[in-house]
Write a protein that holds these residues in place. Structure first.
Motif, PDB file in Angstrom:
ATOM      1  N   LEU A 188       0.673  -1.087   0.216  1.00  0.00           N
ATOM      2  CA  LEU A 188      -0.357   0.022  -0.123  1.00  0.00           C
ATOM      3  C   LEU A 188       0.791   0.982   0.088  1.00  0.00           C
ATOM      4  CD1 LEU A 188      -2.790   1.236  -0.124  1.00  0.00           C
ATOM      5  CD2 LEU A 188      -2.857   0.941   2.725  1.00  0.00           C
ATOM      6  N   LEU A 189       1.715   1.171   0.817  1.00  0.00           N
ATOM      7  CA  LEU A 189       2.948   2.478   0.790  1.00  0.00           C
ATOM      8  C   LEU A 189       3.338   2.315  -0.683  1.00  0.00           C
ATOM      9  CD1 LEU A 189       4.807   4.709   1.877  1.00  0.00           C
ATOM     10  CD2 LEU A 189       6.394   2.536   2.403  1.00  0.00           C
ATOM     11  N   THR A 190       3.540   1.934  -1.235  1.00  0.00           N
ATOM     12  CA  THR A 190       4.139   1.356  -2.914  1.00  0.00           C
ATOM     13  C   THR A 190       2.887   1.711  -3.818  1.00  0.00           C
ATOM     14  OG1 THR A 190       5.289  -0.349  -2.607  1.00  0.00           O
ATOM     15  CG2 THR A 190       4.428   0.038  -4.366  1.00  0.00           C
ATOM     16  N   ARG A 191       1.615   1.763  -3.466  1.00  0.00           N
ATOM     17  CA  ARG A 191       0.711   2.401  -4.344  1.00  0.00           C
ATOM     18  C   ARG A 191       0.758   4.093  -4.078  1.00  0.00           C
ATOM     19  NH1 ARG A 191      -4.449  -0.995  -2.772  1.00  0.00           N
ATOM     20  NH2 ARG A 191      -5.261   0.801  -3.900  1.00  0.00           N
ATOM     21  N   LEU A 192       0.572   3.727  -2.677  1.00  0.00           N
ATOM     22  CA  LEU A 192       0.691   5.645  -2.635  1.00  0.00           C
ATOM     23  C   LEU A 192       1.664   7.102  -3.243  1.00  0.00           C
ATOM     24  CD1 LEU A 192      -0.223   7.930  -0.391  1.00  0.00           C
ATOM     25  CD2 LEU A 192       1.842   6.635   0.592  1.00  0.00           C
ATOM     26  N   VAL A 193       2.447   5.609  -3.206  1.00  0.00           N
ATOM     27  CA  VAL A 193       4.115   6.793  -3.560  1.00  0.00           C
ATOM     28  C   VAL A 193       4.104   6.695  -5.342  1.00  0.00           C
ATOM     29  CG1 VAL A 193       6.780   6.006  -4.537  1.00  0.00           C
ATOM     30  CG2 VAL A 193       6.263   6.400  -1.715  1.00  0.00           C
ATOM     31  N   GLU A 194       3.322   5.922  -5.871  1.00  0.00           N
ATOM     32  CA  GLU A 194       3.209   6.049  -7.126  1.00  0.00           C
ATOM     33  C   GLU A 194       1.964   6.853  -7.005  1.00  0.00           C
ATOM     34  OE1 GLU A 194       3.808   1.033  -8.579  1.00  0.00           O
ATOM     35  OE2 GLU A 194       1.586   1.590  -8.373  1.00  0.00           O
ATOM     36  N   ALA A 195       1.118   6.765  -6.978  1.00  0.00           N
ATOM     37  CA  ALA A 195      -0.087   7.736  -7.510  1.00  0.00           C
ATOM     38  C   ALA A 195       0.876   8.867  -6.474  1.00  0.00           C
ATOM     39  CB  ALA A 195      -1.030   7.693  -5.729  1.00  0.00           C
ATOM     40  N   LEU A 196       1.149   9.579  -5.329  1.00  0.00           N
ATOM     41  CA  LEU A 196       2.219  11.090  -5.213  1.00  0.00           C
ATOM     42  C   LEU A 196       2.989  11.164  -6.840  1.00  0.00           C
ATOM     43  CD1 LEU A 196       3.048  10.577  -1.615  1.00  0.00           C
ATOM     44  CD2 LEU A 196       1.260  12.254  -2.508  1.00  0.00           C
ATOM     45  N   GLY A 197       3.658  10.144  -7.350  1.00  0.00           N
ATOM     46  CA  GLY A 197       4.537  10.060  -8.518  1.00  0.00           C
ATOM     47  C   GLY A 197       3.493  10.799 -10.216  1.00  0.00           C
ATOM     48  N   ARG A 198       2.457  10.255  -9.895  1.00  0.00           N
ATOM     49  CA  ARG A 198       1.516  10.091 -11.069  1.00  0.00           C
ATOM     50  C   ARG A 198       1.248  12.235 -10.650  1.00  0.00           C
ATOM     51  NH1 ARG A 198      -0.525   5.351  -9.645  1.00  0.00           N
ATOM     52  NH2 ARG A 198      -2.808   6.420  -8.568  1.00  0.00           N
ATOM     53  N   GLY A 199       1.068  12.691  -9.427  1.00  0.00           N
ATOM     54  CA  GLY A 199       0.848  14.377  -9.134  1.00  0.00           C
ATOM     55  C   GLY A 199      -0.756  14.142  -8.938  1.00  0.00           C
ATOM     56  N   LEU A 200      -1.069  12.856  -7.515  1.00  0.00           N
ATOM     57  CA  LEU A 200      -1.768  13.442  -7.334  1.00  0.00           C
ATOM     58  C   LEU A 200      -1.853  13.720  -5.541  1.00  0.00           C
ATOM     59  CD1 LEU A 200      -3.922   9.248  -7.294  1.00  0.00           C
ATOM     60  CD2 LEU A 200      -4.181  12.022  -8.405  1.00  0.00           C
ATOM     61  N   ARG A 201      -2.247  15.136  -5.055  1.00  0.00           N
ATOM     62  CA  ARG A 201      -1.578  15.634  -4.404  1.00  0.00           C
ATOM     63  C   ARG A 201      -2.677  15.831  -2.962  1.00  0.00           C
ATOM     64  NH1 ARG A 201       1.685  14.120  -5.717  1.00  0.00           N
ATOM     65  NH2 ARG A 201       3.599  15.219  -6.919  1.00  0.00           N
ATOM     66  N   THR A 202      -4.262  15.487  -3.087  1.00  0.00           N
ATOM     67  CA  THR A 202      -5.247  15.448  -2.286  1.00  0.00           C
ATOM     68  C   THR A 202      -5.484  14.672  -1.485  1.00  0.00           C
ATOM     69  OG1 THR A 202      -6.622  15.414  -3.300  1.00  0.00           O
ATOM     70  CG2 THR A 202      -6.523  17.824  -3.395  1.00  0.00           C
ATOM     71  N   THR A 203      -5.168  14.728  -0.436  1.00  0.00           N
ATOM     72  CA  THR A 203      -5.769  13.339   1.110  1.00  0.00           C
ATOM     73  C   THR A 203      -7.083  13.294   0.433  1.00  0.00           C
ATOM     74  OG1 THR A 203      -5.101  14.781   2.795  1.00  0.00           O
ATOM     75  CG2 THR A 203      -6.807  13.107   2.995  1.00  0.00           C
ATOM     76  N   ARG A 204      -8.204  13.520  -0.072  1.00  0.00           N
ATOM     77  CA  ARG A 204      -9.156  13.289  -1.248  1.00  0.00           C
ATOM     78  C   ARG A 204      -8.523  11.908  -2.538  1.00  0.00           C
ATOM     79  NH1 ARG A 204     -14.189  11.196  -0.005  1.00  0.00           N
ATOM     80  NH2 ARG A 204     -15.416  11.583  -1.758  1.00  0.00           N
TER      81      ARG A 204
END
Length: 158
Positions: free
Chosen positions: A14-30
């Protein structure tokens, strides 16, 4: 060490998925909640774990240089994760004089109890289990060498 510095998150996947999401530009908690399919508190726990491992910048949803390297490492991802784990002072303290074999929860509890005496025994055990889970993918292999730490990231840009 402050008790807030210790992660509650326990899933490297799940941490990897979070890092991937942040890497794609997702920035808000929502947006992270929706992408990961978890609640707000869980997003916070995983951002905190990312900060603890040096993958996420403190107080933001931005990746560090190491976080960017991890997000785009491809086949080298496990090596980059090991580098992040071994860069955590607490993990080095826990592993002094030991082979890189995953310690028991009780061994982690002993170190955390000493490092964070303000935590209740229940919280220490829960956080020790989280720390151990986050360490697991980096154990059983040699520590990254200094050369691994200074190697420039190769990104496949055209």
């Amino acid at each position: 060490m402050t008790s807030n510095a210790l992660p509650n998150a326990n899933s490297p996947a799940l941490l990897t998925r979070l890092v991937e999401a942040l890497g794609r530009g997702l920035r808000t908690t929502r947006s992270l909640q929706e992408a990961l399919g978890v609640d707000q508190r869980t997003v916070q726990y995983y951002v905190q774990a990312g900060v603890w491992l040096g993958l996420v910048r403190t107080g933001s949803h931005l990746l560090t240089d190491l976080g960017l390297e991890y997000a785009y490492a491809g086949r080298r991802r496990q090596t980059v994760y090991r580098k992040a784990v071994w860069a955590v002072p607490l993990i080095n303290e826990l592993m002094v004089g030991r082979e890189p074999v995953l310690p028991s929860v009780d061994e982690v509890v002993r170190v955390l109890s000493y490092a964070s005496p303000d935590l209740s025994p229940t919280t220490v055990r829960r956080r020790a289990s989280a720390v151990r889970s986050l360490m697991a993918p980096a154990m059983g292999r040699p520590r990254p060498s200094v050369q691994d730490s200074i190697r420039q990231l190769d990104l496949p840009f055209a």
